[in-house]
Design a protein around this motif. Structure first.
Motif, PDB file in Angstrom:
ATOM      1  N   GLU A 129       0.835  -1.205   0.000  1.00  0.00           N
ATOM      2  CA  GLU A 129       0.000   0.000   0.000  1.00  0.00           C
ATOM      3  C   GLU A 129       0.871   1.258   0.000  1.00  0.00           C
ATOM      4  N   LEU A 151      -5.045  -7.069  -0.066  1.00  0.00           N
ATOM      5  CA  LEU A 151      -5.168  -5.620   0.064  1.00  0.00           C
ATOM      6  C   LEU A 151      -6.616  -5.242   0.349  1.00  0.00           C
ATOM      7  N   ASP A 152      -6.805  -4.445   1.379  1.00  0.00           N
ATOM      8  CA  ASP A 152      -8.128  -3.885   1.649  1.00  0.00           C
ATOM      9  C   ASP A 152      -8.237  -2.608   0.829  1.00  0.00           C
ATOM     10  N   ARG A 153      -9.191  -2.585  -0.080  1.00  0.00           N
ATOM     11  CA  ARG A 153      -9.344  -1.456  -0.998  1.00  0.00           C
ATOM     12  C   ARG A 153     -10.228  -0.345  -0.427  1.00  0.00           C
ATOM     13  N   SER A 204     -13.396  -0.323  -0.195  1.00  0.00           N
ATOM     14  CA  SER A 204     -14.740  -0.296  -0.771  1.00  0.00           C
ATOM     15  C   SER A 204     -15.160  -1.728  -1.067  1.00  0.00           C
TER      16      SER A 204
END
Length: 133
Positions: free
Chosen positions: A47, A87-89, A91
Motif C-alpha cells: 500500500e 489488500l483492503d481497498r 470499498s
C-alpha cells in the motif's frame, strides 16, 4: 497473489522477510504468528509503494529466488513460505455467487450467531482460508 518469504528462527522467536520487498519484515513468537504478521506487513508495504507511485513487483518463482546468488546468504537456514497479498481497498463490490441452499442456510445461521452479515462472514472465512494456505 503470493510472495515468497524467508523465515528465520532465533532466540527471540521468528523473523520473516521478503526477497521481493527488501525492508519488509515481520516477527512472531511462533511461525503462525510470524506468517499472520507477515501478511499484514506485506499489505502495508505494498500500500505504501502504491501511494508513492512505485511499481509493485511481480512475485518471483521459488526457482528464481533459489537461483539468485545475491540471496544465498539471506536464504541460508531459512524456511520458505508463500504469503498471500490481501489488500483492503476500502470499498466493497456487489457480486453474484451460487451456493448450495443447505450451505447458504448454514452460513446465514452461523453469521447470525456471530452477529455478522452474510457478506462479513463470507469475507472473514475467505480471508482465513487464503491466509491459511
Amino acid at each position: 497473489m503470493r510472495y515468497l518469504s524467508f523465515i528465520h528462527r532465533d532466540e527471540a522467536g521468528y523473523g520473516l522477510s521478503f526477497p521481493d520487498f527488501p525492508g519488509c519484515v515481520s516477527v512472531g513468537d511462533t511461525v503462525d504468528e510470524a506468517v499472520r504478521q507477515g501478511s499484514k506487513a506485506l499489505a502495508f508495504h505494498v500500500e505504501g509503494l502504491a501511494e508513492d507511485g512505485q511499481e509493485i513487483p511481480t512475485p518471483r518463482s521459488i526457482d528464481a529466488i533459489k537461483a539468485d546468488p545475491e540471496l544465498e546468504p539471506w536464504r541460508r537456514g531459512a524456511d520458505l513460505v508463500l504469503i498471500p497479498l490481501l489488500l483492503d481497498r476500502g470499498s466493497t463490490r456487489r457480486v453474484n455467487i451460487s451456493l448450495d441452499r443447505g450451505l447458504l442456510e448454514a452460513i446465514d445461521d452461523e453469521a447470525r450467531q456471530r452477529r455478522m452479515t452474510r457478506s462479513a462472514f463470507l469475507a472473514t472465512a475467505a480471508r482465513h482460508e487464503i491466509e491459511a494456505t
